[in-house]
Design a protein around this motif. Structure first.
Motif, short mmCIF file in Angstrom:
data_model
loop_
_atom_site.label_atom_id
_atom_site.label_comp_id
_atom_site.label_asym_id
_atom_site.label_seq_id
_atom_site.Cartn_x
_atom_site.Cartn_y
_atom_site.Cartn_z
N GLU A 145 25.35 -26.13 -51.68
CA GLU A 145 26.78 -25.98 -51.43
C GLU A 145 27.12 -24.49 -51.36
N LEU A 146 27.57 -24.05 -50.19
CA LEU A 146 28.07 -22.70 -50.02
C LEU A 146 29.53 -22.71 -50.44
N ALA A 149 30.98 -25.55 -47.86
CA ALA A 149 30.13 -26.14 -46.83
C ALA A 149 28.94 -26.71 -47.58
N ILE A 150 28.51 -27.92 -47.22
CA ILE A 150 27.46 -28.59 -47.99
C ILE A 150 26.42 -29.22 -47.06
N THR A 193 41.17 -12.43 -55.80
CA THR A 193 39.82 -12.07 -55.36
C THR A 193 39.18 -13.17 -54.53
N ALA A 194 38.17 -12.79 -53.76
CA ALA A 194 37.37 -13.73 -52.98
C ALA A 194 35.91 -13.31 -53.08
N ALA A 195 35.03 -14.28 -53.33
CA ALA A 195 33.59 -14.02 -53.44
C ALA A 195 32.84 -15.22 -52.88
N ILE A 196 31.57 -15.01 -52.53
CA ILE A 196 30.78 -16.14 -52.05
C ILE A 196 29.63 -16.42 -53.01
N LYS A 197 29.37 -17.73 -53.14
CA LYS A 197 28.33 -18.21 -54.05
C LYS A 197 27.58 -19.34 -53.37
N ILE A 198 26.39 -19.62 -53.88
CA ILE A 198 25.60 -20.76 -53.41
C ILE A 198 25.16 -21.57 -54.60
#
Length: 158
Positions: free
Chosen positions: A86-87, A98-99, A127-132
């Protein structure tokens, strides 16, 4: 603050906008909890709103508004034994996702890309960040470090 050229084109050099990517691959991501994607290289960062230190790796909205974010992440050595990948684009107000269920494939994948585009409402200092997140399987998956394959961009739309 604003520049207008002879053709009438307007540019705003301090308008929040950024494009970042990893400096290198992030190998063997951890399982069963979100992993922050490390984005150490800035292509540009108008207004210096993206913090690319390993601890932060996040954009901070300088003003309240609607921000357009675009995320592309290429995963290498995708494990078909994982329940899902899962992004996540996590903002202060909500998380966009997104999965993929890699168990639908016959063999481990050499690579697979996930993308998210979102117009997000943000208040000043949000804030905004991306994780997986990889659920189960083997910790064998890497986040590709190529600028064309893994990147995060955003700008103040209105």
């Amino acid at each position: 603050r604003m520049r207008i050229d002879a053709t009438g084109a307007v540019t705003m050099p301090l308008q929040p906008a950024f494009l970042v990517h990893p400096a290198s691959a992030q190998n063997n991501i951890a399982l069963n909890s979100p992993v922050v994607i490390v984005l150490a290289t800035e292509i540009f960062d108008n207004n210096a709103d993206f913090n690319n230190t390993n601890a932060a790796n996040k954009f901070t909205a300088p003003v309240t508004g609607k921000y357009q974010f675009n995320v592309n992440v290429r995963l290498d050595s995708v494990d078909t034994a994982a329940n899902f990948y899962e992004l996540q684009l996590s903002t202060s107000n909500r998380t966009y996702q997104a999965i993929i269920d890699p168990g639908q494939f016959n063999d481990d994948l050499d690579y697979f890309s996930l993308s998210i585009s979102a117009l997000a409402d943000m208040d000043a200092s949000d804030t905004a960040a991306i994780k997986i997140l990889q659920s189960a399987g083997t910790a064998q998956t890497d986040i590709d470090g190529g600028a064309a394959n893994t990147n995060f961009s955003g700008y103040l739309a209105c």
